[in-house]
Scaffold this motif. Structure first.
Motif, PDB file in Angstrom:
ATOM      1  N   GLY A  10       0.809  -1.207   0.000  1.00 20.98           N
ATOM      2  CA  GLY A  10       0.000   0.000   0.000  1.00 20.98           C
ATOM      3  C   GLY A  10       0.846   1.263   0.000  1.00 20.98           C
ATOM      4  N   VAL A  11       0.302   2.318  -0.594  1.00 23.52           N
ATOM      5  CA  VAL A  11       1.084   3.536  -0.810  1.00 23.52           C
ATOM      6  C   VAL A  11       0.344   4.759  -0.275  1.00 23.52           C
ATOM      7  N   MET A  12       1.119   5.715   0.222  1.00 27.44           N
ATOM      8  CA  MET A  12       0.621   7.049   0.517  1.00 27.44           C
ATOM      9  C   MET A  12       1.726   8.038   0.157  1.00 27.44           C
ATOM     10  N   ASN A  13       1.366   9.198  -0.331  1.00 23.09           N
ATOM     11  CA  ASN A  13       2.395  10.190  -0.654  1.00 23.09           C
ATOM     12  C   ASN A  13       2.010  11.601  -0.217  1.00 23.09           C
ATOM     13  N   ILE A  14       1.085  11.687   0.719  1.00 22.76           N
ATOM     14  CA  ILE A  14       0.777  12.946   1.395  1.00 22.76           C
ATOM     15  C   ILE A  14       1.170  12.789   2.856  1.00 22.76           C
ATOM     16  N   HIS A  15       1.853  13.758   3.379  1.00 23.23           N
ATOM     17  CA  HIS A  15       2.315  13.706   4.766  1.00 23.23           C
ATOM     18  C   HIS A  15       1.136  13.445   5.699  1.00 23.23           C
ATOM     19  N   THR A  16       1.340  12.609   6.694  1.00 22.99           N
ATOM     20  CA  THR A  16       0.283  12.271   7.641  1.00 22.99           C
ATOM     21  C   THR A  16      -0.386  13.503   8.228  1.00 22.99           C
ATOM     22  N   LEU A  17       0.390  14.522   8.562  1.00 27.38           N
ATOM     23  CA  LEU A  17      -0.176  15.716   9.187  1.00 27.38           C
ATOM     24  C   LEU A  17      -1.037  16.510   8.215  1.00 27.38           C
ATOM     25  N   ASP A  18      -0.803  16.328   6.918  1.00 29.89           N
ATOM     26  CA  ASP A  18      -1.627  17.010   5.917  1.00 29.89           C
ATOM     27  C   ASP A  18      -2.821  16.175   5.488  1.00 29.89           C
ATOM     28  N   ALA A  33      -5.516   5.657   1.036  1.00 28.26           N
ATOM     29  CA  ALA A  33      -6.780   6.353   1.271  1.00 28.26           C
ATOM     30  C   ALA A  33      -6.763   7.610   0.416  1.00 28.26           C
ATOM     31  N   PRO A  34      -7.930   8.126   0.042  1.00 24.96           N
ATOM     32  CA  PRO A  34      -7.923   9.304  -0.842  1.00 24.96           C
ATOM     33  C   PRO A  34      -7.242  10.510  -0.235  1.00 24.96           C
ATOM     34  N   GLN A  35      -7.355  10.699   1.083  1.00 23.84           N
ATOM     35  CA  GLN A  35      -6.732  11.860   1.711  1.00 23.84           C
ATOM     36  C   GLN A  35      -5.234  11.673   1.919  1.00 23.84           C
ATOM     37  N   ARG A  36      -4.733  10.454   1.747  1.00 26.23           N
ATOM     38  CA  ARG A  36      -3.303  10.188   1.935  1.00 26.23           C
ATOM     39  C   ARG A  36      -2.540  10.125   0.625  1.00 26.23           C
ATOM     40  N   CYS A  37      -3.227  10.310  -0.497  1.00 30.80           N
ATOM     41  CA  CYS A  37      -2.592  10.191  -1.809  1.00 30.80           C
ATOM     42  C   CYS A  37      -2.937  11.410  -2.651  1.00 30.80           C
ATOM     43  N   THR A  38      -1.972  11.856  -3.435  1.00 28.50           N
ATOM     44  CA  THR A  38      -2.227  12.984  -4.326  1.00 28.50           C
ATOM     45  C   THR A  38      -3.208  12.572  -5.416  1.00 28.50           C
ATOM     46  N   ALA A  39      -3.857  13.571  -5.990  1.00 29.69           N
ATOM     47  CA  ALA A  39      -4.863  13.297  -7.019  1.00 29.69           C
ATOM     48  C   ALA A  39      -4.265  12.554  -8.203  1.00 29.69           C
ATOM     49  N   ASP A  40      -3.039  12.925  -8.600  1.00 32.16           N
ATOM     50  CA  ASP A  40      -2.451  12.240  -9.758  1.00 32.16           C
ATOM     51  C   ASP A  40      -2.090  10.794  -9.425  1.00 32.16           C
ATOM     52  N   LEU A  41      -1.775  10.522  -8.155  1.00 28.37           N
ATOM     53  CA  LEU A  41      -1.516   9.136  -7.772  1.00 28.37           C
ATOM     54  C   LEU A  41      -2.811   8.330  -7.809  1.00 28.37           C
ATOM     55  N   LEU A  42      -3.897   8.900  -7.290  1.00 25.44           N
ATOM     56  CA  LEU A  42      -5.178   8.193  -7.295  1.00 25.44           C
ATOM     57  C   LEU A  42      -5.650   7.903  -8.712  1.00 25.44           C
ATOM     58  N   ARG A  80      -5.224  -3.124 -16.432  1.00 28.27           N
ATOM     59  CA  ARG A  80      -4.765  -4.491 -16.168  1.00 28.27           C
ATOM     60  C   ARG A  80      -5.827  -5.365 -15.503  1.00 28.27           C
ATOM     61  N   SER A  81      -7.055  -4.857 -15.402  1.00 26.96           N
ATOM     62  CA  SER A  81      -8.175  -5.601 -14.790  1.00 26.96           C
ATOM     63  C   SER A  81      -7.829  -6.068 -13.384  1.00 26.96           C
ATOM     64  N   LEU A  82      -7.358  -5.130 -12.576  1.00 23.53           N
ATOM     65  CA  LEU A  82      -6.970  -5.411 -11.197  1.00 23.53           C
ATOM     66  C   LEU A  82      -7.834  -4.598 -10.235  1.00 23.53           C
ATOM     67  N   PRO A  83      -7.954  -5.051  -8.997  1.00 26.39           N
ATOM     68  CA  PRO A  83      -8.693  -4.253  -8.016  1.00 26.39           C
ATOM     69  C   PRO A  83      -7.971  -2.948  -7.687  1.00 26.39           C
ATOM     70  N   PHE A  84      -8.763  -1.937  -7.411  1.00 24.35           N
ATOM     71  CA  PHE A  84      -8.310  -0.650  -6.878  1.00 24.35           C
ATOM     72  C   PHE A  84      -8.852  -0.611  -5.457  1.00 24.35           C
ATOM     73  N   HIS A  85      -7.973  -0.791  -4.473  1.00 21.98           N
ATOM     74  CA  HIS A  85      -8.371  -1.121  -3.107  1.00 21.98           C
ATOM     75  C   HIS A  85      -7.927  -0.002  -2.169  1.00 21.98           C
ATOM     76  N   SER A  86      -8.875   0.608  -1.441  1.00 22.97           N
ATOM     77  CA  SER A  86      -8.520   1.769  -0.628  1.00 22.97           C
ATOM     78  C   SER A  86      -9.371   1.808   0.643  1.00 22.97           C
ATOM     79  N   HIS A  87      -8.850   2.510   1.667  1.00 20.37           N
ATOM     80  CA  HIS A  87      -9.575   2.708   2.922  1.00 20.37           C
ATOM     81  C   HIS A  87     -10.334   4.030   2.823  1.00 20.37           C
ATOM     82  N   VAL A  88     -11.632   3.982   3.088  1.00 17.77           N
ATOM     83  CA  VAL A  88     -12.436   5.199   2.940  1.00 17.77           C
ATOM     84  C   VAL A  88     -13.440   5.299   4.077  1.00 17.77           C
ATOM     85  N   LEU A  89     -13.427   6.441   4.753  1.00 15.67           N
ATOM     86  CA  LEU A  89     -14.404   6.796   5.774  1.00 15.67           C
ATOM     87  C   LEU A  89     -14.548   5.713   6.833  1.00 15.67           C
TER      88      LEU A  89
END
Length: 508
Positions: free
Chosen positions: A156-164, A218-227, A237-246
């Motif tokens: 799993g990936v995130m590229n927005i700082h936790t505090l942001d 999660a959407p708030q932990r990833c930049t828009a271009d990453l999402l 590639r017919s793969l799942p897009f799996h994320s934590h939301v709300l």
């Protein structure tokens, strides 16, 4: 060509025709797939024959959301909301990355426990900060290949700082403390997508059982271009897009605070809701969110046990179903749940939604929970054409349970026995892709005693080091508690304590 014939069993196929209605018959497995289901089937000479009398044969269960990165933290934490718990299970002030052998062993341990409790397919979004390395990802794939389980795996990936990614964090946490939480430049969307493409080429399709999945945290932990880049690659590639939301009340505030809209609306506006999208948790959604999710055809993974332990709330499962959302079940990690048993999740979910109000017509039935634990989970993993039900042409992913056990005596309604009385200890045999990987309570591919002995020898030193990491992060806990408190106050207008219990408005 090798065949296996299970004779004279009670069969629950979970297919569209029969669902949870049991019947007597045989199951013929040819190599990796189911060839036929019915009475008095004939097998080729030399076929392995399994006596199914007084046994229930059903599809293997699907754990649609888990984190192998928590496997060594079972029984370690309690009485922590997610935002506080993350400081310890996924610490901001990190220690050394886990060594490759332990990375392998923690994944193997999860696979072993999963198989022994009747799970034949799992979706593992493991975290390995701050790295995304093919060699380390390969250790996880190797563990699952060795165990013989079917799995979708992602780093799993995130590229927005936790505090942001948290409301109020920058105003609550002192600036000098914030300066200590600098982790270097985050991974770019381009770099992560390159990693994903390399991972797909290296690991997707191993043994016909293992696949890579795309898992922005999660959407708030990833930049828009990453999402959007991850979603485009998932479609390609017919793969799942799996994320934590709300998942939590804090996240319910995050969308309006950071984006001026709910996180589901934010995802919809980015164009990342669709058939490939799996949303883990979905606790703090409203009717408008659910309408968007149903229209897009997403799947929600209901993590009933984890959500209760972390005080996150109760997902509005019936309303999600009415909106057209597919429901799957997940354990989440064994630090926020403490088991890898989908039987536990089914039972808790069945009981929990009985507390949703006096209208018992809205409560979840055993048949619906079994559907979520099999067919719904397979759809979440984009494997509904492969597993989730017993049908000719599908993979022979099945489990066999002992109907002479106390949990089935006397026998009334099998579906209800499975949800409210049975557990993983009643599973006698597990087959994945036509191979028996557990028989009479023993795994066939793994030397359990040796693996457990190695874990007991090696892990205490790792946990001792983690104790020091926890101590460093404990200093941050008051501020993260305050973020949680402010979020609850902002969202509900009510946050007070009576003894040890927070008085939360019901969200279901």
């Amino acid at each position: 060509m090798s065949q296996t014939l299970i004779r004279n069993a009670t069969i629950m196929t979970m297919d569209a025709e029969r669902g949870t209605v049991p019947f007597e018959g045989d199951v013929l497995v040819d190599e990796t797939t189911i060839k036929a289901i019915g009475p008095d089937l004939a097998a080729e000479p030399g076929a392995a024959v399994v006596d199914g009398r007084r046994k229930l044969v059903m599809p293997g269960l699907v754990n649609a959301h888990t984190h192998s990165s928590e496997t060594f933290f079972r029984g370690r934490y309690e009485k922590m909301p997610l935002e506080v718990w993350l400081l310890y299970a996924y610490p901001l002030l990190m220690g050394p990355v886990i060594e490759p052998r332990l990375l392998y062993l923690r994944s193997l341990l999860l696979a072993m426990e999963s198989l022994k409790s009747g799970v034949t397919t799992m979706s593992d979004c493991f975290f390995d900060p701050p790295r995304h390395e093919l060699e380390r990802l390969g250790a996880v794939f190797q563990a699952y290949d060795d165990a013989g389980i079917r799995a979708n795996v992602s780093s799993g990936v995130m590229n927005i700082h936790t505090l942001d990614a948290l409301p109020f964090a920058r105003e609550v946490i002192p600036r000098d403390v914030q300066e200590t939480l600098q982790f270097g430049p985050p991974i770019t969307a381009e770099a992560y997508l390159d990693y994903c493409r390399a991972a797909i080429e290296a690991f997707d399709g191993i043994s016909g059982r293992l696949k890579f999945m795309i898992a922005p945290s999660a959407p708030q932990r990833c930049t828009a271009d990453l999402l959007t880049g991850c979603y485009a690659l998932a479609l390609e590639r017919s793969l799942p897009f799996h994320s934590h939301v709300l998942e939590t009340i804090t996240q319910a505030v995050t969308g309006p605070e950071l984006y001026g809209k709910s996180l589901v609306r934010y995802m919809a506006d980015l164009g990342v809701l669709g058939r490939n999208t799996t949303i883990a948790h979905s606790v703090w959604v409203d009717d408008a969110d659910m309408a968007l999710m149903g229209e897009a055809g997403v799947t929600v993974v209901h993590n009933a046990v984890s959500n209760l332990k972390l005080g996150a709330g109760v997902a509005p499962v019936r309303r999600l179903m009415h909106a057209g959302v597919t429901i799957a079940l997940g354990t989440d990690g064994v630090s926020s749940n403490d088991t890898a048993s989908i039987f536990d999740v089914m039972r808790v979910a069945g009981l929990l939604h009985g507390a949703s109000g006096p209208d018992h017509a809205t409560w979840l039935s055993a048949s619906e929970l079994l559907q979520a634990a099999t067919v719904g989970g397979a759809r979440s993993a984009m494997l509904e054409g492969v597993t989730g039900s017993l049908e000719p042409g599908k993979a022979a992913d099945l489990i066999m349970l002992d109907l002479d056990a106390y949990a089935f005596t006397p026998l009334n309604d099998i579906a209800r026995h499975l949800v409210y009385a049975a557990n993983g200890g009643h599973v006698d045999l597990v087959m994945v892709g036509g191979e028996v990987v557990m028989r009479d309570g023993r795994l066939t591919r793994v030397d359990e005693a040796a693996v457990l002995a190695e874990i007991r020898e090696r892990v205490p030193a790792y946990l001792a080091g983690h104790t020091e990491v926890e101590a460093r992060n404990r200093a941050l806990e008051p501020w993260f508690t305050e973020i949680h408190r402010r979020s609850a106050a902002r969202h509900t207008g009510v946050y007070r304590y009576a003894g040890d219990a927070a008085l939360w408005p019901r969200n279901w």
